[in-house]
Design a protein around this motif. Sequence first.
Motif, mmCIF file in Angstrom:
data_model
loop_
_atom_site.group_PDB
_atom_site.id
_atom_site.type_symbol
_atom_site.label_atom_id
_atom_site.label_comp_id
_atom_site.label_asym_id
_atom_site.label_seq_id
_atom_site.Cartn_x
_atom_site.Cartn_y
_atom_site.Cartn_z
ATOM 1 N N HIS A 81 10.430 29.460 19.059
ATOM 2 C CA HIS A 81 11.473 29.489 20.097
ATOM 3 C C HIS A 81 12.433 28.320 19.921
ATOM 4 N N GLY A 123 6.349 34.123 17.832
ATOM 5 C CA GLY A 123 6.796 34.313 19.215
ATOM 6 C C GLY A 123 5.636 33.922 20.116
ATOM 7 N N ALA A 125 2.252 31.410 20.616
ATOM 8 C CA ALA A 125 2.006 29.999 20.297
ATOM 9 C C ALA A 125 0.739 29.809 19.464
ATOM 10 N N GLY A 153 4.573 22.119 18.577
ATOM 11 C CA GLY A 153 4.763 21.366 19.807
ATOM 12 C C GLY A 153 3.442 20.762 20.268
ATOM 13 N N ASP A 154 3.523 19.834 21.220
ATOM 14 C CA ASP A 154 2.277 19.224 21.705
ATOM 15 C C ASP A 154 1.396 20.260 22.410
ATOM 16 N N ALA A 155 2.034 21.259 23.039
ATOM 17 C CA ALA A 155 1.220 22.262 23.733
ATOM 18 C C ALA A 155 0.498 23.188 22.755
ATOM 19 N N ASN A 183 6.919 16.383 23.210
ATOM 20 C CA ASN A 183 7.874 16.113 24.292
ATOM 21 C C ASN A 183 7.157 16.092 25.644
ATOM 22 N N TRP A 185 5.810 18.269 27.250
ATOM 23 C CA TRP A 185 5.901 19.468 28.064
ATOM 24 C C TRP A 185 5.445 20.682 27.280
ATOM 25 N N SER A 186 4.746 21.553 27.974
ATOM 26 C CA SER A 186 4.522 22.908 27.486
ATOM 27 C C SER A 186 5.715 23.670 28.070
ATOM 28 N N LYS A 289 12.809 16.841 25.638
ATOM 29 C CA LYS A 289 13.171 18.243 25.843
ATOM 30 C C LYS A 289 14.483 18.308 26.632
ATOM 31 N N HIS A 304 13.183 25.446 30.026
ATOM 32 C CA HIS A 304 12.418 25.820 28.831
ATOM 33 C C HIS A 304 12.993 27.135 28.285
ATOM 34 N N ILE A 374 -2.418 26.700 26.694
ATOM 35 C CA ILE A 374 -2.143 27.965 25.972
ATOM 36 C C ILE A 374 -3.452 28.422 25.349
ATOM 37 N N GLU A 376 -5.560 31.666 26.004
ATOM 38 C CA GLU A 376 -5.865 32.924 26.676
ATOM 39 C C GLU A 376 -7.325 33.337 26.494
ATOM 40 N N PHE A 401 0.566 38.378 25.662
ATOM 41 C CA PHE A 401 -0.312 37.240 25.348
ATOM 42 C C PHE A 401 -1.784 37.573 25.622
ATOM 43 N N ARG A 404 -4.367 38.147 22.838
ATOM 44 C CA ARG A 404 -5.209 37.055 22.328
ATOM 45 C C ARG A 404 -6.635 37.113 22.882
HETATM 46 C C1 TPP Z 1 -0.130 32.883 23.023
HETATM 47 C C2 TPP Z 1 1.026 32.418 23.838
HETATM 48 N N1 TPP Z 1 0.828 32.077 25.135
HETATM 49 C C3 TPP Z 1 1.872 31.668 25.870
HETATM 50 C C4 TPP Z 1 3.114 31.574 25.343
HETATM 51 C C5 TPP Z 1 4.295 31.173 26.190
HETATM 52 N N2 TPP Z 1 4.894 29.925 25.715
HETATM 53 C C6 TPP Z 1 6.001 29.918 24.959
HETATM 54 S S1 TPP Z 1 6.478 28.392 24.524
HETATM 55 C C7 TPP Z 1 5.217 27.696 25.402
HETATM 56 C C8 TPP Z 1 5.089 26.208 25.460
HETATM 57 C C9 TPP Z 1 5.230 25.587 24.128
HETATM 58 O O1 TPP Z 1 5.159 24.205 24.268
HETATM 59 P P1 TPP Z 1 5.180 23.305 22.987
HETATM 60 O O2 TPP Z 1 4.344 23.916 21.919
HETATM 61 O O3 TPP Z 1 4.840 21.920 23.386
HETATM 62 O O4 TPP Z 1 6.681 23.401 22.503
HETATM 63 P P2 TPP Z 1 7.998 22.938 23.280
HETATM 64 O O5 TPP Z 1 8.537 24.146 23.975
HETATM 65 O O6 TPP Z 1 7.634 21.870 24.236
HETATM 66 O O7 TPP Z 1 8.892 22.490 22.210
HETATM 67 C C10 TPP Z 1 4.425 28.669 26.004
HETATM 68 C C11 TPP Z 1 3.265 28.405 26.849
HETATM 69 C C12 TPP Z 1 3.284 31.953 23.991
HETATM 70 N N3 TPP Z 1 4.475 31.935 23.399
HETATM 71 N N4 TPP Z 1 2.225 32.352 23.279
#
Ligand code: TPP
Length: 644
Positions: A81, A123, A125, A153-155, A183, A185-186, A289, A304, A374, A376, A401, A404
Motif C-alpha cells: 500500500h 495487498g 500484510a 512496516g513495524d506492524a 512509524n 503505527w499499524s 507517517k 492511513h 495483524i 488473523e 483477511f 488467513r
Molecule cells: C492480513 C491482513 N490483515 C489486515 C490488513 C489491513 N492492513 C493494511 S495496512 C495495515 C497496517 C500496516 O502497518 P505497517 O506494516 O506498520 O505499515 P504502515 O502502513 O505503517 O506503513 C493493516 C492492518 C492487511 N492488509 N492484511
Amino acid sequence: MNESSPPSSRLLDAIRSPADLKALPADHLPQLAQEIRQEIITVTARNGGHVGPNLGVVELTLALHRVFNSPEDQFVFDVAHQGYVHKLLTGRGGSFFHRLRQSEGASGFLYRKESPHDAFGAGHAGTALSAALGMATARDLRGSDEHVVAVCGDAAFTCGITLEALNNIVSSTKRLIVILNDNEWSIAKNVGAISSYLNRISTSKTYNKLHHDVEAFFKSFPAGAEMNRVYLKWKRETKDFFVESSLFEKFGLRYLGPVDGHNLDALVKNLEFAKHCDVPVLIHVLTKKGKGLPAAVTSPEKFHGASPFDPETGESKQSAPGTPPNYQDVFGRALVRFAQADRRIVGITGAMPSGTGLSHLAKEVPGQFFDVGIAEEHAAIFAAGLATKGIRPVVAIYSTFLQRAYDPIIHDVCLQNLPVTFCMDRAGLSPNDGPTHHGLFDLAYLRCVPHAVVMQPKDEDELVDMLHTSLQHNGPAFVRYPRGAGVGVPLKAQPATLPLGHAEVLREGSNIMIWALGNMVQDALRLAARLAAEENISVGVVNARFVKPLDRALLLSHAACIPLIVTMEDHVLAGGFGSAVLEALQESDCPAAVERIGWPDRFVEHGSSTEVLRAAYGLAPDDIHRRVLARWRNLRAESVPAGT
Ligand SMILES: Cc1ncc(C[n+]2csc(CCOP(=O)(O)OP(=O)(O)O)c2C)c(N)n1
C-alpha cells in the motif's frame, strides 16, 4: 553532493524511470521529494488512498532507487500500500497515476502484471519477508547476483508469517536486505510486545546519543570502509548493553540503525553498506507517517487509507446528505449494546478497530475489546480459547483477511463446535482496492465446514438481528456483509432472534422465484418489479438469509411448482450460494431450472466503482434483466410442444 543550478520546472515530470532519478544531482532530491509529496496529496485527496503510509516513505523509496537498480534488483513491499512513490519513479506517473484506484488507472497496490518493477504483488500484510527470502534463495540457487530488498512496516512484525520468515533467513541465504519501516503505527497505533521493543530501541536516549557521538568520532578519520566496519562492529556489540538484546541479531541478521528515514544521506549510506554485507541485514528506519500533510501527521489512523479529502485542510469530503449509516458502524454500535448487557461478550480485531467498527467497543467498553495485531490466525484461535471458558467472542475481520484464518476456523473453532461469531465486513466487491481485497470467496470456503452457520443480512437492521442470533447460538457462526452504506432502513429497538436456516419470502410469484442473498436482495426486488411491469411475468423474491443451513424445505416447495429459480449473490459462482441451491436440488432429485447470477471464475481487477465493475462482467441490472428474461423465454419455448 554535486552542486548544480536550482531546478525551475517540476522535476517529477522528467522522471520516467529509475535511470532518470539516478541522473539527477543529489541536491535536487529534496525538491523532488516535495513534488512527490504534493502529487500524492493531490491525487489521494481526489481519489482516496493510502496517503499517510506513502508520505512517510518518500525519502526511503528515493534512496532505494538511487542505490539499487530496479528491476534487476528487486524490492518487495509488504502490503504494497506504500508503493505510490515507487510507481511514480518507475514510469507510472502522469495520467496513469492520476487515475489511481480508478478503472484503467494505477492500482492502489503492486502487481507483477502492472510493471516489471513490481517484483511481487501484495495487498495482505506480512508476506514480504517470506517472498523476498524465496527470491533471494532462488538467486543463490541460480547463481545470479541481484539484490533483494524487503520493505516491511513495524506492524508487519505482528504477523506470524513475518516471524516465520525471520526464523528461516540465516538458514536459507547469506544475502538479504530487510528494511524495517518503523512509524509506530499499524492502521491504529501498533500493538504488542514487538512494538514496545522497537520503541525501546528507537528511544533509548543513552544508546542513541552514544551512537551519534561515536559515529562522529569515526567519521573524523579518512579511513572509509574499514573504519565504518569497526564502528558498526562496536555498535552491534554495545547495543545489547543499552536495549536488552537486539532481537534481530538473535535471528542472525546484522542490525543497522535506527536511521532517520527522512535523511536521504543517512539512508543512502546505510543502504550502500548493506549492499556489500555478506550476511542478511536489517536496517531499522524511523519514519513519520503522513509527513508533509499536517492533518495526516496529527491523525495517522484517519489518513492511513483515506476517503477523498480537502488537500488544504485534510477535512473529509462529506458523503451526500441522507446517506444511511455504514454496516460497520451499525455493527459496532450494536456490539457495544450487547457487550454492555452481557459481560461475556468480547470483540476481537486484527489491527483494524476503525475499519471493522470495533472502535466503538474500544471506546465504550475497553475491557471487552482486544486488538491482537495483524494476526488473523491467532485472533481465531484466541477466540476459540476464550469460548472454551464461557466467553462469547465476536471476531471482526474483513472477508478477504479471514482467508488467513482458514485452518483455525476448521481445526480450532468448527471442529470443536465452539461458539465464536465471525463478522466479515467487505464481503463482496471492494472496488477501488481490487483483487487482493474483494471478499468474493468466503461462502465457498465456509459452507463446506461442518457446524458452520453462514448468513448474510439484506439490510443493516437484519445485520443486528444476525449478530444477536449468532450470540444466542451455541456454535460457530459467520455473518458476511458488504462495504459501505446500509440500505437506510430504521433499526428496531430490540433485535429479533432469527430461526436458523429459515429464509424470508418478500414477494410471491408463480413464474420465476429469485433467491437473493444479502445485498442482492434489493436488486432482486427491483428486477422482479421490472419483469412484472414490462413483461407481465410473475416474479417472487426470497431473502435467503442463510447459506448454511439452507432453507431446503422452502426451496423444494418452490422448485416443485415454479418453472425458474434464479439465484443472486455478491460472490464467485464456484462454490457459492447458487452452488448450494443446485446441490440441494440435486440431492432431492429435483430437476428445476436454475439461473445463477454471481461473479465468474476470475480475479476481478480494481475499478472506479461497483457499478463499473458489474457492468464489465455482465452483472449490471440491465444485463441481469436480459439474462433472466432470455432464460425464461427459452424455457417457455421448450415447454411449448413442436408444431403448436
Ligand atoms: C492480513 C491482513 N490483515 C489486515 C490488513 C489491513 N492492513 C493494511 S495496512 C495495515 C497496517 C500496516 O502497518 P505497517 O506494516 O506498520 O505499515 P504502515 O502502513 O505503517 O506503513 C493493516 C492492518 C492487511 N492488509 N492484511
